[in-house]
Scaffold this active site. Sequence first.
Site, PDB file in Angstrom:
ATOM      1  N   ASP A 133      -4.250  -2.185  -3.749  1.00 29.34           N
ATOM      2  CA  ASP A 133      -5.544  -1.543  -3.988  1.00 29.34           C
ATOM      3  C   ASP A 133      -5.432  -0.474  -5.072  1.00 29.34           C
ATOM      4  O   ASP A 133      -6.357   0.295  -5.294  1.00 29.34           O
ATOM      5  CB  ASP A 133      -6.129  -0.964  -2.707  1.00 29.34           C
ATOM      6  CG  ASP A 133      -5.292   0.144  -2.096  1.00 29.34           C
ATOM      7  OD1 ASP A 133      -4.274   0.566  -2.691  1.00 29.34           O
ATOM      8  OD2 ASP A 133      -5.649   0.602  -0.988  1.00 29.34           O
ATOM      9  N   ASP A 156      -1.325  -0.899   4.931  1.00 29.45           N
ATOM     10  CA  ASP A 156      -1.787   0.486   5.003  1.00 29.45           C
ATOM     11  C   ASP A 156      -1.187   1.192   6.213  1.00 29.45           C
ATOM     12  O   ASP A 156      -0.736   2.337   6.113  1.00 29.45           O
ATOM     13  CB  ASP A 156      -3.315   0.528   5.069  1.00 29.45           C
ATOM     14  CG  ASP A 156      -3.843   1.941   5.236  1.00 29.45           C
ATOM     15  OD1 ASP A 156      -3.664   2.746   4.315  1.00 29.45           O
ATOM     16  OD2 ASP A 156      -4.417   2.228   6.297  1.00 29.45           O
ATOM     17  N   GLU A 168       2.177   3.903  -4.048  1.00 34.04           N
ATOM     18  CA  GLU A 168       1.676   2.590  -4.471  1.00 34.04           C
ATOM     19  C   GLU A 168       2.725   1.823  -5.291  1.00 34.04           C
ATOM     20  O   GLU A 168       2.951   0.633  -5.073  1.00 34.04           O
ATOM     21  CB  GLU A 168       0.393   2.746  -5.295  1.00 34.04           C
ATOM     22  CG  GLU A 168      -0.765   3.368  -4.555  1.00 34.04           C
ATOM     23  CD  GLU A 168      -1.446   2.465  -3.537  1.00 34.04           C
ATOM     24  OE1 GLU A 168      -1.047   1.291  -3.378  1.00 34.04           O
ATOM     25  OE2 GLU A 168      -2.390   2.943  -2.890  1.00 34.04           O
ATOM     26  N   ASP A 212       0.844  -1.189   0.000  1.00 31.52           N
ATOM     27  CA  ASP A 212       0.000   0.000   0.000  1.00 31.52           C
ATOM     28  C   ASP A 212       0.880   1.240   0.000  1.00 31.52           C
ATOM     29  O   ASP A 212       2.005   1.223   0.509  1.00 31.52           O
ATOM     30  CB  ASP A 212      -0.926   0.025   1.211  1.00 31.52           C
ATOM     31  CG  ASP A 212      -2.162   0.890   0.998  1.00 31.52           C
ATOM     32  OD1 ASP A 212      -2.404   1.336  -0.141  1.00 31.52           O
ATOM     33  OD2 ASP A 212      -2.886   1.131   1.971  1.00 31.52           O
ATOM     34  N   GLY A 213       0.355   2.293  -0.592  1.00 32.73           N
ATOM     35  CA  GLY A 213       0.980   3.598  -0.558  1.00 32.73           C
ATOM     36  C   GLY A 213       0.077   4.544   0.202  1.00 32.73           C
ATOM     37  O   GLY A 213      -1.135   4.326   0.280  1.00 32.73           O
ATOM     38  N   HIS A 251      -8.980  -0.506   2.823  1.00 29.86           N
ATOM     39  CA  HIS A 251      -9.746  -0.154   4.025  1.00 29.86           C
ATOM     40  C   HIS A 251     -11.027  -0.966   4.160  1.00 29.86           C
ATOM     41  O   HIS A 251     -12.066  -0.436   4.538  1.00 29.86           O
ATOM     42  CB  HIS A 251     -10.054   1.348   4.045  1.00 29.86           C
ATOM     43  CG  HIS A 251      -8.870   2.190   3.725  1.00 29.86           C
ATOM     44  ND1 HIS A 251      -7.810   2.350   4.585  1.00 29.86           N
ATOM     45  CD2 HIS A 251      -8.551   2.899   2.614  1.00 29.86           C
ATOM     46  CE1 HIS A 251      -6.896   3.126   4.025  1.00 29.86           C
ATOM     47  NE2 HIS A 251      -7.312   3.464   2.833  1.00 29.86           N
TER      48      HIS A 251
END
Length: 154
Positions: free
Chosen positions: A89, A141, A62, A23-24, A131
């Site tokens: 994501d 995250d 990301e 995740d970024g 999320h």
Amino acid sequence: AAVASVQEIINGLDPQSVRAFTDGACLGNPGPCGAGALVVFPDGTTVERARDLGHGTNNVGELTALILALNILDEQQWPTDAPAALFTDSSYAIGILTKGWKAKKNKELISELRTLYARRAAAAVHWVPGHAGLAENERADALASGAARGEERG
């Protein structure tokens, strides 16, 4: 439903597959930026990495998160022909890696990512909803968000 769909993918993976969740994060876009990766090996070993990227965009975070995961595989000497499932994501990152999207920005970063990914014949990128409560993705995250606040790990 989206989490159930991802859980089906995870449950259907080869038991000898590594799973990497990436995740970024950006505090503002652009703004303070971070990347996080959680890599789970078949023996249960996990490796976490978080990188503070300074001022940047969510897309930079990301893309860098996927690079972090692929670098972990190299550092842990995961065979390049062994199965690896990468979860993100980021539709942008998936498009860049699997749909032939052209790089208009972040060209050097995208080139590095494509090179690392291309070396892994049995790697596949999967979309995961952000999320949505999937524990491994939530951890990626948290790593990325912490890195955007200046907390690096690994």
